[in-house]
Design a protein around this motif. Structure first.
Motif: not given
Length: 284
Positions: A258-278
């Motif tokens: 469960a922790a691994f699944g949440l971590l994968v999704t959070l990393i994906w979400l962060y990268l999308e925000f990083l790209r979008l804001l850039a």
């Protein structure tokens, strides 16, 4: 007795026979017969002991999921928090000392992510190694983005935290329900987005498209918002999976999954925000 339950019971079982008839003499001595009073006393003592044991069982506190080694929300929270702390520490160290090694972290993280995703039983060691690799990747790539777009990393972190909190509140309120139809459409959308991203990366790397490729300009902003929405929806599905796991009493070791699944999704979400804001900053 014909009932095996009673036949095998120490209390209700029949006396063992030695081949001698009741009252027959063996070696000149009559076989001793159990006295009614003594037999009754034995049953009374056994019943009293059983009653005392049952009373102690009823008076004892109910077993919790921790006692039965079943999954709990606390297990998931603790392990997710530990993995996030490890991720941040490794990312900060990479940002400071060796941001240029982020491609190594990206490749190793991708391989370990696939291995962990397809393992039937979670491996805490492999999950922590995945976290370290992703920390190296995020630390380096974040430093790269920050060097071109000032303040974008802090904004992406804040946006990720806010989205996580909003998704959790929506799930807890029951306003967003995970149905088979919801899951099916999310899966289709994620596969389509993955194909689009792979095609875009190939076109950029081969020089067919320049800059952000199809992720630049207005189209890039629309795609970025769609990707953020998909990641947020994936968080809600993750919450629902954890809820069902706790309710079904799965083994506690799956808190790592469960922790691994949440971590994968959070990393994906962060990268999308990083790209979008850039993209937002580059279009100003």
């Amino acid at each position: 007795m014909s009932n095996p339950v009673f036949s095998n019971s120490d209390v209700f079982g029949e006396p063992r026979r030695t081949g001698a008839r009741p009252g027959a003499r063996t070696g000149g001595t009559a076989t001793a017969q159990p006295q009614y009073g003594a037999y009754g006393a034995g049953i009374t003592g056994a019943q009293a002991a059983d009653a005392a044991s049952l009373d102690a069982m009823y008076q004892a506190p109910s077993a919790t999921t921790a006692d039965t080694k079943r999954l709990t929300y606390d297990d998931v929270v603790i392990k997710t928090g530990g993995l996030l702390a490890l991720l941040v520490v490794v990312a900060a160290a990479t940002w400071t000392m060796a941001p240029g090694i982020w491609p190594v972290g990206m490749i190793v993280g991708l391989v370990l992510g696939l291995v962990n995703a397809f393992k039937r039983n979670p491996s805490p060691v492999l999950i922590m190694l995945y976290t370290v690799a992703q920390g190296v990747f995020l630390g380096g790539i974040s430093k790269y983005y920050e060097s071109f777009y000032d303040g974008v990393v802090g904004q992406a972190v804040l946006a990720t935290i806010c989205t996580f909190g909003a998704a959790l509140l929506l799930f807890r309120s029951g306003k967003v329900r995970v149905t088979p139809k919801f899951t099916r459409w999310l899966l289709i959308a994620m596969v389509g987005y993955l194909v689009f991203s792979l095609v875009n990366v190939v076109l950029v790397w081969t020089g067919v498209l320049a800059g952000w490729g199809m992720r630049g300009g207005t189209l890039g902003i629309v795609i970025g918002l769609l990707a953020v929405g998909l990641a947020a929806a994936s968080l809600i599905v993750d919450f629902d999976s954890i809820k069902r796991g706790v309710e079904q009493g799965v083994p506690a070791k799956f808190a790592w999954s469960a922790a691994f699944g949440l971590l994968v999704t959070l990393i994906w979400l962060y990268l999308e925000f990083l790209r979008l804001l850039a993209i937002f900053q580059s279009s100003d």
